[in-house]
Write a protein that holds these residues in place. Structure first.
Motif, PDB file in Angstrom:
ATOM      1  N   THR A   1       2.579  -1.037 -13.312  1.00 52.47           N
ATOM      2  CA  THR A   1       1.636  -2.051 -12.859  1.00 52.47           C
ATOM      3  C   THR A   1       2.054  -2.501 -11.470  1.00 52.47           C
ATOM      4  OG1 THR A   1       1.130  -2.806 -15.093  1.00 52.47           O
ATOM      5  CG2 THR A   1       0.619  -4.309 -13.302  1.00 52.47           C
ATOM      6  N   ASN A   2       1.138  -2.323 -10.542  1.00 49.49           N
ATOM      7  CA  ASN A   2       1.455  -2.588  -9.141  1.00 49.49           C
ATOM      8  C   ASN A   2       1.634  -4.080  -8.882  1.00 49.49           C
ATOM      9  OD1 ASN A   2       1.822  -2.271  -6.420  1.00 49.49           O
ATOM     10  ND2 ASN A   2      -0.282  -1.697  -5.967  1.00 49.49           N
ATOM     11  N   GLY A   3       2.754  -4.450  -8.292  1.00 49.97           N
ATOM     12  CA  GLY A   3       2.904  -5.806  -7.784  1.00 49.97           C
ATOM     13  C   GLY A   3       2.245  -5.865  -6.419  1.00 49.97           C
ATOM     14  N   THR A   4       0.948  -6.171  -6.392  1.00 49.21           N
ATOM     15  CA  THR A   4       0.177  -6.115  -5.152  1.00 49.21           C
ATOM     16  C   THR A   4       0.695  -7.157  -4.169  1.00 49.21           C
ATOM     17  OG1 THR A   4      -1.751  -5.373  -6.396  1.00 49.21           O
ATOM     18  CG2 THR A   4      -2.133  -6.207  -4.168  1.00 49.21           C
ATOM     19  N   THR A   5       1.222  -6.685  -3.036  1.00 49.59           N
ATOM     20  CA  THR A   5       1.862  -7.560  -2.062  1.00 49.59           C
ATOM     21  C   THR A   5       1.053  -7.615  -0.773  1.00 49.59           C
ATOM     22  OG1 THR A   5       4.051  -7.078  -2.973  1.00 49.59           O
ATOM     23  CG2 THR A   5       3.973  -8.010  -0.758  1.00 49.59           C
ATOM     24  N   SER A   6       0.761  -8.813  -0.340  1.00 46.35           N
ATOM     25  CA  SER A   6       0.077  -9.033   0.934  1.00 46.35           C
ATOM     26  C   SER A   6       0.962  -9.825   1.869  1.00 46.35           C
ATOM     27  CB  SER A   6      -1.236  -9.796   0.726  1.00 46.35           C
ATOM     28  OG  SER A   6      -2.268  -8.941   0.286  1.00 46.35           O
ATOM     29  N   GLU A   7       0.819  -9.528   3.163  1.00 45.84           N
ATOM     30  CA  GLU A   7       1.539 -10.253   4.201  1.00 45.84           C
ATOM     31  C   GLU A   7       0.503 -10.866   5.139  1.00 45.84           C
ATOM     32  OE1 GLU A   7       3.487  -7.021   2.303  1.00 45.84           O
ATOM     33  OE2 GLU A   7       2.084  -6.699   3.975  1.00 45.84           O
ATOM     34  N   TYR A   8       0.658 -12.132   5.460  1.00 43.25           N
ATOM     35  CA  TYR A   8      -0.384 -12.812   6.231  1.00 43.25           C
ATOM     36  C   TYR A   8       0.212 -13.771   7.254  1.00 43.25           C
ATOM     37  CZ  TYR A   8       0.539 -16.411   2.654  1.00 43.25           C
ATOM     38  OH  TYR A   8       1.148 -17.310   1.822  1.00 43.25           O
ATOM     39  N   HIS A   9      -0.584 -14.011   8.303  1.00 40.55           N
ATOM     40  CA  HIS A   9      -0.160 -14.798   9.462  1.00 40.55           C
ATOM     41  C   HIS A   9      -0.417 -16.282   9.202  1.00 40.55           C
ATOM     42  CE1 HIS A   9       0.148 -14.514  14.139  1.00 40.55           C
ATOM     43  NE2 HIS A   9       0.998 -15.373  13.623  1.00 40.55           N
TER      44      HIS A   9
ATOM     45  N   ALA B   1      -5.733  -9.741  -1.912  1.00 41.99           N
ATOM     46  CA  ALA B   1      -5.600  -8.380  -1.392  1.00 41.99           C
ATOM     47  C   ALA B   1      -6.739  -8.143  -0.417  1.00 41.99           C
ATOM     48  CB  ALA B   1      -5.642  -7.353  -2.518  1.00 41.99           C
ATOM     49  N   VAL B   2      -6.426  -7.671   0.781  1.00 39.40           N
ATOM     50  CA  VAL B   2      -7.436  -7.542   1.832  1.00 39.40           C
ATOM     51  C   VAL B   2      -8.509  -6.534   1.478  1.00 39.40           C
ATOM     52  CG1 VAL B   2      -6.201  -5.793   3.176  1.00 39.40           C
ATOM     53  CG2 VAL B   2      -7.711  -7.400   4.351  1.00 39.40           C
ATOM     54  N   TRP B   3      -8.195  -5.592   0.586  1.00 41.11           N
ATOM     55  CA  TRP B   3      -9.175  -4.566   0.202  1.00 41.11           C
ATOM     56  C   TRP B   3      -9.917  -4.903  -1.074  1.00 41.11           C
ATOM     57  CZ3 TRP B   3      -6.752  -3.962  -4.250  1.00 41.11           C
ATOM     58  CH2 TRP B   3      -5.344  -3.865  -4.291  1.00 41.11           C
TER      59      TRP B   3
ATOM     60  N   THR C   1      -6.475  -2.634   6.166  1.00 40.83           N
ATOM     61  CA  THR C   1      -6.690  -2.366   4.744  1.00 40.83           C
ATOM     62  C   THR C   1      -5.917  -1.168   4.225  1.00 40.83           C
ATOM     63  OG1 THR C   1      -8.583  -0.898   5.140  1.00 40.83           O
ATOM     64  CG2 THR C   1      -9.038  -3.272   4.976  1.00 40.83           C
ATOM     65  N   GLY C   2      -5.191  -0.477   5.104  1.00 45.45           N
ATOM     66  CA  GLY C   2      -4.513   0.756   4.731  1.00 45.45           C
ATOM     67  C   GLY C   2      -5.257   1.981   5.199  1.00 45.45           C
ATOM     68  N   GLN C   3      -6.363   1.781   5.930  1.00 41.98           N
ATOM     69  CA  GLN C   3      -7.154   2.897   6.428  1.00 41.98           C
ATOM     70  C   GLN C   3      -6.349   3.733   7.413  1.00 41.98           C
ATOM     71  OE1 GLN C   3      -9.998   4.160   5.718  1.00 41.98           O
ATOM     72  NE2 GLN C   3     -10.528   5.439   7.455  1.00 41.98           N
ATOM     73  N   ALA C   4      -6.169   5.020   7.092  1.00 43.57           N
ATOM     74  CA  ALA C   4      -5.483   5.952   7.977  1.00 43.57           C
ATOM     75  C   ALA C   4      -6.491   6.977   8.458  1.00 43.57           C
ATOM     76  CB  ALA C   4      -4.326   6.639   7.251  1.00 43.57           C
ATOM     77  N   GLY C   5      -6.679   7.081   9.752  1.00 46.86           N
ATOM     78  CA  GLY C   5      -7.709   7.941  10.310  1.00 46.86           C
ATOM     79  C   GLY C   5      -8.954   7.142  10.608  1.00 46.86           C
ATOM     80  N   ASP C   6      -9.877   7.744  11.320  1.00 45.48           N
ATOM     81  CA  ASP C   6     -11.079   7.031  11.738  1.00 45.48           C
ATOM     82  C   ASP C   6     -11.910   6.572  10.547  1.00 45.48           C
ATOM     83  OD1 ASP C   6     -10.340   7.447  14.324  1.00 45.48           O
ATOM     84  OD2 ASP C   6     -11.994   8.804  14.838  1.00 45.48           O
ATOM     85  N   TRP C   7     -12.550   5.418  10.732  1.00 44.13           N
ATOM     86  CA  TRP C   7     -13.533   4.960   9.765  1.00 44.13           C
ATOM     87  C   TRP C   7     -14.766   5.868   9.815  1.00 44.13           C
ATOM     88  CZ3 TRP C   7     -12.032   1.027   6.674  1.00 44.13           C
ATOM     89  CH2 TRP C   7     -11.074   0.131   7.136  1.00 44.13           C
TER      90      TRP C   7
END
Length: 564
Positions: free
Chosen positions: A518-526, A544-546, A47-53
């Protein structure tokens, strides 16, 4: 007015990547009894999480790490990516009386919480009453009175016509179990370490580096084909891009190098980009609510707005994927019919206007010092902008704006912090500026963004938790226009226009969220591992995963490749 929705058929990079590989291997090693098909149905997301949850599964908390849609469900799913009928979740149908003061909701009778307790209308009434009594968690401004007519019927009465509240109540409030939450002393701040909901997934395990959701075998709509969702923490966007290249994550929403050739460079993966959320410099803007610093001056905020070279910024930070933004913060294309005729321009200027920026500052009493920086009363225009570590696109954006603003005598410095620190500061107002995006509401309509981010009802004093009016906006004209809009049907365009004009005129004048792009929200998926992803031709959910609860609609729709 009766509505029966149709159901849809069916961010260091090397260290981060090594950590992910370890997590993935650890997951496999700890589940040695799994059948290969179950391993293949584990979705690994970033989700973009940097550092511990930091554990927080409270769906009403602005710092929640997960839960809305996956563990805790709304009554219906509203698609903000396109105009579409609401999809039933815990509700099956709803109706308004003629004047928009009574909303009646029919509930499904086959839903249970993951502890085996049956879901009924009493849980809905409890949830709504709890939200109404707790301003901090009432991000939608809910002010109705709910009663259970019977186990599967809820009647919600409003003091005034409240058509616009429908999608909020039905699609943005998360139903919680009365038998557990009635024992919680502080529902606004409890982290809900052991969440119990009706949703398609439940919490399996939690660690700071990763946590796992597992499919709910008793889910009312059938157990999902995705059996596990593994949420991982990396060091930032670069680590996410590296993980995609290595094939160790299945879905992320964020920038990757050379996005135009992504699918060629990543066999088995696909990418999708949807413009919807507005990137802005959030300011703690309101001195009456405890904000302090030069950013509380509207002239300074508007000078920054005019000093940004958006064309250069889009190229350097967003690979040209971002779109135009309006100074009134309505979407230029989707909301064209509601754009105020009084705006300086319908969209923000692409090039920097240093003359206008300088005139604004000098007109407000600022003078340039020997160091080239404007100051007033001995206080220089020097700001720290909070950014979560590893958000490379936003870091590049702030660094670029920092260079641009030097031309008008403003110093902007990026301050990279953990996501947890950034989120806490955003909520409690202890910041000068930060960079983030304003999100849309449940329906494709500008009312919801304004009610979320500009309403007095959704903010708080500095030191208290605001959700989500983080800029501490409190303006009588905006509040009054929002109240009038609440009375009108979303389809009554002509009657709504003057109220949107009033809001946008004040938004442009105050500019508490300085429009960037305005953000062009881009997702990459398997795509080779899972099928059923949204496409531009079938945007059944915002990809968007988040984004919650949209991500849960996607989780529910995915199947391991090869499954019918």
């Amino acid at each position: 007015m009766i509505f029966k929705p149709r159901r849809r058929k069916g961010r260091t990079a090397v260290a981060g990547l090594a950590a992910l590989a370890t997590l993935a291997a650890g997951c496999a090693a700890s589940d040695t009894a799994e059948q290969p098909s179950e391993a293949d149905s584990t979705l690994i997301v970033y989700t973009g999480q940097a550092g511990d949850w930091q554990i927080n599964f409270n769906p009403f908390s602005p710092s929640t790490i997960e839960g809305p849609g996956t563990i805790f469900e709304p009554l219906f799913y509203f698609n903000m990516a396109r105009n579409a009928d609401p999809v039933p979740r815990l509700g099956t149908e709803f109706s308004w009386n003629d004047d928009g003061t009574v909303l009646t909701v029919k509930l499904r009778d086959n839903a249970t919480f993951t502890d085996g307790t049956k879901f009924t209308a009493k849980d809905v009434v409890f949830t709504l009453d709890m939200v109404k009594k707790n301003k901090t968690i009432n991000s939608t401004g809910y002010a109705g009175t709910a009663k259970a007519v019977d186990d599967t019927t809820v009647e919600i009465t409003f003091a005034t016509p409240s058509f616009s509240q429908g999608p909020q109540v039905l699609g943005r409030l998360w139903m919680v179990p009365q038998h557990l939450w009635s024992k919680i002393a502080d529902p606004a701040n409890d982290v809900i370490a052991e969440p119990v909901g009706t949703g398609p997934f439940a919490l399996q395990d939690f660690k700071g580096q990763a946590f796992t959701l597992t499919s709910n075998p008793t889910y009312w709509d059938g157990e999902p084909a995705v059996k596990k969702i593994r949420y991982v923490s990396l060091s930032g966007n670069q680590a996410g891009a590296d993980a995609l290249a290595a094939g160790t994550i299945d879905w992320q929403t964020g920038p990757v190098p050379d996005i135009k050739n992504f699918e060629k460079n990543h066999p088995g993966y696909k990418a999708i980009s949807v413009p919807l959320f507005q990137i802005a410099l959030f300011t703690c803007s309101n001195t009456a609510l405890g904000c302090s610093g030069p950013q509380t001056d509207p002239a300074v905020r508007k000078a920054i707005y005019h000093a940004i070279n958006r064309a250069q910024l889009n190229s350097l930070a967003f690979e040209g994927t971002a779109g135009p933004i309006s100074p009134g913060m309505a979407l230029p294309d989707r909301d064209e019919q509601y754009l105020s005729p009084n705006l300086e321009s319908e969209i923000a200027p692409n090039e920097a206007d240093t003359a206008t920026a300088t005139a604004l500052l000098e007109g407000a009493g600022y003078a340039k010092g020997g160091d080239g920086v404007y100051a007033k009363d001995g206080k220089p225009l020097a700001f720290s902008v909070l950014i979560p570590s590893g958000w490379t696109d936003y870091i590049t954006a702030v660094d670029t704006m920092s260079q641009q603003l030097q031309a008008v005598g403003i110093t902007l410095t990026s301050s990279q912090v953990s996501w947890n620190e950034w989120s806490a500061a955003r909520g409690n107002g202890k910041f000068q500026m930060l960079i983030d995006s304003l999100y849309q509401g449940p329906a494709a309509d500008p009312y919801y963004l304004y009610s979320y981010f500009y309403s007095t009802g959704s903010t708080a004093k500095v030191g208290e938790s605001a959700n989500p009016n983080f800029a501490r906006v409190s303006d009588p004209a905006i509040d009054g226009a929002l109240r009038e809009l609440e009375k009108l049907s979303l389809t009554d365009v002509e009657a709504r226009k003057p109220h949107f004009t009033a809001i946008q005129d004040r938004v442009q004048e105050l500019m508490p969220y300085i429009p960037v792009l305005t953000n062009g929200t881009t997702s990459e998926y398997h795509d080779a591992k899972f099928t059923g992803w949204p496409t531009l031709d079938d945007l059944y959910a915002f990809p968007a995963v988040w984004q919650r609860p949209d991500h849960s609609q996607i989780y529910k729709s995915l199947k391991p490749a090869g499954q019918p």
